[in-house]
Design a protein around this motif. Structure first.
Motif, PDB file in Angstrom:
ATOM      1  N   ASN A   1      14.299  12.584   5.292  1.00 47.81           N
ATOM      2  CA  ASN A   1      14.114  11.413   6.249  1.00 47.81           C
ATOM      3  C   ASN A   1      13.009  10.561   5.718  1.00 47.81           C
ATOM      4  O   ASN A   1      11.799  10.924   5.781  1.00 47.81           O
ATOM      5  CB  ASN A   1      13.792  12.402   7.475  1.00 47.81           C
ATOM      6  N   VAL A   2      13.336   9.447   5.710  1.00 47.28           N
ATOM      7  CA  VAL A   2      12.662   8.453   5.273  1.00 47.28           C
ATOM      8  C   VAL A   2      11.620   7.845   6.523  1.00 47.28           C
ATOM      9  O   VAL A   2      11.858   7.743   7.573  1.00 47.28           O
ATOM     10  CB  VAL A   2      13.068   7.002   4.675  1.00 47.28           C
ATOM     11  N   ILE A   3      10.221   7.742   6.317  1.00 47.93           N
ATOM     12  CA  ILE A   3       9.294   7.606   7.560  1.00 47.93           C
ATOM     13  C   ILE A   3       8.739   5.922   7.011  1.00 47.93           C
ATOM     14  O   ILE A   3       8.756   5.380   6.094  1.00 47.93           O
ATOM     15  CB  ILE A   3       8.147   8.277   7.136  1.00 47.93           C
ATOM     16  N   PRO A   4       9.326   5.197   8.253  1.00 45.79           N
ATOM     17  CA  PRO A   4       9.104   3.615   7.892  1.00 45.79           C
ATOM     18  C   PRO A   4       7.623   3.072   7.770  1.00 45.79           C
ATOM     19  O   PRO A   4       6.667   3.832   8.346  1.00 45.79           O
ATOM     20  CB  PRO A   4       9.757   2.952   9.162  1.00 45.79           C
ATOM     21  N   THR A   5       7.571   1.919   7.356  1.00 47.12           N
ATOM     22  CA  THR A   5       6.113   1.509   7.492  1.00 47.12           C
ATOM     23  C   THR A   5       5.730   0.875   8.662  1.00 47.12           C
ATOM     24  O   THR A   5       6.800   0.696   9.616  1.00 47.12           O
ATOM     25  CB  THR A   5       5.947   0.127   6.316  1.00 47.12           C
ATOM     26  N   VAL A   6       4.567   0.274   9.130  1.00 48.37           N
ATOM     27  CA  VAL A   6       4.086  -0.309  10.275  1.00 48.37           C
ATOM     28  C   VAL A   6       5.328  -1.587  10.647  1.00 48.37           C
ATOM     29  O   VAL A   6       5.450  -2.016  11.831  1.00 48.37           O
ATOM     30  CB  VAL A   6       2.885  -0.587  10.368  1.00 48.37           C
ATOM     31  N   ASP A   7       5.697  -2.145   9.627  1.00 55.67           N
ATOM     32  CA  ASP A   7       6.706  -3.370   9.886  1.00 55.67           C
ATOM     33  C   ASP A   7       7.980  -3.077   9.624  1.00 55.67           C
ATOM     34  O   ASP A   7       9.016  -3.737   9.240  1.00 55.67           O
ATOM     35  CB  ASP A   7       6.162  -4.443   9.128  1.00 55.67           C
ATOM     36  N   ASP A   8       8.373  -1.636   9.774  1.00 50.73           N
ATOM     37  CA  ASP A   8       9.785  -1.196   9.697  1.00 50.73           C
ATOM     38  C   ASP A   8      10.444  -1.452   8.372  1.00 50.73           C
ATOM     39  O   ASP A   8      11.711  -1.360   8.784  1.00 50.73           O
ATOM     40  CB  ASP A   8      10.537  -1.701  10.858  1.00 50.73           C
ATOM     41  N   LYS A   9       9.723  -1.221   7.302  1.00 49.81           N
ATOM     42  CA  LYS A   9      10.503  -1.067   6.122  1.00 49.81           C
ATOM     43  C   LYS A   9      10.558   0.117   5.407  1.00 49.81           C
ATOM     44  O   LYS A   9       9.628   0.983   5.798  1.00 49.81           O
ATOM     45  CB  LYS A   9       9.742  -2.032   4.980  1.00 49.81           C
ATOM     46  N   PRO A  10      11.339   0.458   4.664  1.00 49.95           N
ATOM     47  CA  PRO A  10      11.409   1.769   3.859  1.00 49.95           C
ATOM     48  C   PRO A  10      10.369   2.121   2.919  1.00 49.95           C
ATOM     49  O   PRO A  10      10.450   3.148   2.170  1.00 49.95           O
ATOM     50  CB  PRO A  10      12.994   2.197   3.531  1.00 49.95           C
ATOM     51  N   TYR A  11       9.578   1.008   2.518  1.00 51.00           N
ATOM     52  CA  TYR A  11       8.840   0.996   1.459  1.00 51.00           C
ATOM     53  C   TYR A  11       7.632  -0.012   2.024  1.00 51.00           C
ATOM     54  O   TYR A  11       7.635  -0.654   2.830  1.00 51.00           O
ATOM     55  CB  TYR A  11       9.564   0.278   0.098  1.00 51.00           C
ATOM     56  N   TYR A  12       6.504   0.359   0.889  1.00 54.68           N
ATOM     57  CA  TYR A  12       5.274  -0.598   1.301  1.00 54.68           C
ATOM     58  C   TYR A  12       4.791  -0.996  -0.101  1.00 54.68           C
ATOM     59  O   TYR A  12       4.612  -0.157  -0.876  1.00 54.68           O
ATOM     60  CB  TYR A  12       4.221   0.085   1.914  1.00 54.68           C
ATOM     61  N   LEU A  13       4.720  -2.371  -0.234  1.00 58.06           N
ATOM     62  CA  LEU A  13       4.264  -3.093  -1.482  1.00 58.06           C
ATOM     63  C   LEU A  13       2.763  -3.340  -1.320  1.00 58.06           C
ATOM     64  O   LEU A  13       2.101  -3.946  -0.449  1.00 58.06           O
ATOM     65  CB  LEU A  13       4.959  -4.205  -1.935  1.00 58.06           C
ATOM     66  N   ASP A  14       1.944  -2.581  -2.269  1.00 58.84           N
ATOM     67  CA  ASP A  14       0.300  -2.507  -1.966  1.00 58.84           C
ATOM     68  C   ASP A  14      -0.214  -3.833  -2.763  1.00 58.84           C
ATOM     69  O   ASP A  14       0.569  -4.643  -3.317  1.00 58.84           O
ATOM     70  CB  ASP A  14      -0.339  -1.373  -2.218  1.00 58.84           C
ATOM     71  N   SER A  15      -1.448  -3.856  -2.324  1.00 59.56           N
ATOM     72  CA  SER A  15      -2.063  -5.109  -2.989  1.00 59.56           C
ATOM     73  C   SER A  15      -2.249  -5.047  -4.386  1.00 59.56           C
ATOM     74  O   SER A  15      -2.752  -5.824  -5.107  1.00 59.56           O
ATOM     75  CB  SER A  15      -3.600  -5.258  -2.271  1.00 59.56           C
ATOM     76  N   TYR A  16      -2.033  -3.727  -5.069  1.00 59.08           N
ATOM     77  CA  TYR A  16      -2.093  -3.597  -6.444  1.00 59.08           C
ATOM     78  C   TYR A  16      -0.562  -3.752  -7.206  1.00 59.08           C
ATOM     79  O   TYR A  16      -0.511  -3.888  -8.332  1.00 59.08           O
ATOM     80  CB  TYR A  16      -2.616  -2.222  -6.779  1.00 59.08           C
ATOM     81  N   GLY A  17       0.336  -4.420  -6.273  1.00 62.00           N
ATOM     82  CA  GLY A  17       1.593  -4.324  -6.735  1.00 62.00           C
ATOM     83  C   GLY A  17       2.340  -3.141  -7.036  1.00 62.00           C
ATOM     84  O   GLY A  17       3.439  -3.318  -7.795  1.00 62.00           O
ATOM     85  N   ASP A  18       1.767  -2.040  -6.328  1.00 60.66           N
ATOM     86  CA  ASP A  18       2.635  -0.537  -6.510  1.00 60.66           C
ATOM     87  C   ASP A  18       3.873  -0.693  -5.188  1.00 60.66           C
ATOM     88  O   ASP A  18       3.163  -0.789  -4.167  1.00 60.66           O
ATOM     89  CB  ASP A  18       1.902   0.253  -6.630  1.00 60.66           C
ATOM     90  N   TYR A  19       4.838   0.161  -5.472  1.00 63.30           N
ATOM     91  CA  TYR A  19       5.677   0.340  -4.214  1.00 63.30           C
ATOM     92  C   TYR A  19       5.686   2.017  -3.969  1.00 63.30           C
ATOM     93  O   TYR A  19       5.233   2.623  -4.804  1.00 63.30           O
ATOM     94  CB  TYR A  19       7.239   0.106  -4.596  1.00 63.30           C
ATOM     95  N   TRP A  20       5.440   1.945  -2.647  1.00 59.87           N
ATOM     96  CA  TRP A  20       5.298   3.207  -2.027  1.00 59.87           C
ATOM     97  C   TRP A  20       6.401   3.527  -1.046  1.00 59.87           C
ATOM     98  O   TRP A  20       7.035   2.559  -0.467  1.00 59.87           O
ATOM     99  CB  TRP A  20       4.201   3.634  -1.390  1.00 59.87           C
TER     100      TRP A  20
END
Length: 372
Positions: A95-114
């Protein structure tokens, strides 16, 4: 990839839809590719909740957005099927937990995907076959995965690693690498090179059948090792297939075959004493029984009959990949000693030879269960 700092993790945690107060975070699991953390949250009167947080390896998976599209598509579909069947969708699929803006991933300020998943409680994944029953349960679970996804349109999935099990293309690459011989190692492994060249028919077999439309494209897992199944601590049943990064269009026989390559071998993948390496017919029998049971009639007769070929093809392909990497200077697989990839390659080729000796036994086992 750079080491994950606390500052980076704090940024990421703040961007997922988590509830409660974070009371514990620690590295988790034995995976080699992604960086995985287990987070524990305290939720007022409800006690504690655990989640998995993962940094995706962008060197291995060059398109994390497409990869997450695959995972969301497949897990949403599985959720619906599991509910229809009266199962528990919280434990029987990721079960994927969404980000605060409802995406299945988060792209951080370092350029990494989570990405983040709910943690499956009271279940364990095992790195090696310590108990044959676990191997059987993993077979039922991977077969069940095929059954539940039998009507999913495989061609709508992205290829997360292009040509991953295109054995024919890997054979062509191998020949090119032998010719180029960049490390000057080819002369010392003539016997191993000849082993591959003598078996071009294995490399072509499935792609030729596909070209004729004789075997269907299916949603496949492509990394069907025992440790990608969560086994329920109470019931001992395989409840959930995890690590869906390599879910893409493929062949059911290859999913079956990769399990056999890894789980029915009597020795480690890099065993140097080849006398110890063989394919256990007891474990092959156990796995074939479980996988065919789990598929529950969703595979064609031809696919079932080709399962031994899947085992041979995957073992051959893997050995060829180890040898290719050895010839290129060990650039893909991590090595822990000189000649490590060569040891791995020789163990796989010994397994292929053993399967060739036991070919009729393997075919008889599969027929026995396909008719039951």
């Amino acid at each position: 990839m750079e080491h994950v700092t606390q500052k980076q993790r704090d940024e990421v945690v703040a961007h997922f839809k988590y509830k409660g107060i974070l009371i514990d975070e620690r590295p988790y699991g034995s995976g080699h590719i992604n960086d995985t953390f287990l987070l524990t949250f305290e939720i007022a009167e409800m006690g504690q909740l655990k989640v998995i947080l993962q940094r995706m390896n962008k060197e291995v998976f060059s398109n994390p957005v497409e990869l997450m599209e695959n995972i969301v598509g497949v897990t949403s579909y599985l959720r619906e099927r599991i509910i229809e069947n009266g199962g528990d969708p919280e434990r029987e699929t990721l079960n994927v937990i969404p980000t605060v803006d409802d995406k299945p991933y988060y792209l951080d300020s370092y350029g990494d995907y989570w990405r983040s998943y709910k943690f499956i409680t009271d279940a364990t994944s095992y790195d090696k076959v310590e108990n044959p029953q676990h191997f059987y349960q993993s077979a039922v679970a991977f077969g069940n995965f095929q059954r539940l996804l039998a009507d999913y349109p495989a061609d709508t999935l992205h290829e997360t690693i292009v040509g991953f099990h295109d054995t024919k293309a890997r054979f062509a690459t191998f020949k090119k690498v032998v010719e180029e011989d960049v490390m000057g190692r080819a002369a010392s492994v003539k016997k191993e090179i000849q082993f591959v060249l003598d078996r071009e028919d294995i490399a072509d077999y499935f792609s030729d059948l596909q070209a004729k439309g004789e075997i269907p494209l299916r949603v496949t897992h492509n990394d069907t090792k025992l440790n990608n199944i969560m086994i329920d601590n109470k019931t001992g049943k395989g409840i959930c297939v995890i690590d869906l990064d390599t879910v893409m269009p493929g062949l059911a026989m290859n999913d079956f075959g990769d399990s056999i390559r890894f789980g029915a071998s009597t020795a480690a993948e890099d065993e140097q004493n080849l006398d110890k390496v063989s394919c256990s017919m007891d474990l092959f029998d156990l796995y074939a029984k479980g996988f065919i049971k789990g598929c529950a009639g969703k595979l064609t007769k031809k696919e079932i009959n080709l399962m031994p070929m899947g085992a041979k093809t995957m073992t051959f392909e893997c050995g060829m990949r180890f040898l290719t990497d050895y010839l290129q200077g060990d650039v893909y697989f991590k090595i822990h000693r000189d000649g490590h990839n060569l040891d791995r390659c020789r163990a796989q080729f010994k397994l292929v030879e053993d399967m060739e000796k036991k070919w009729y036994t393997m075919q008889d086992i599969v027929k026995k269960y396909s008719n039951s």
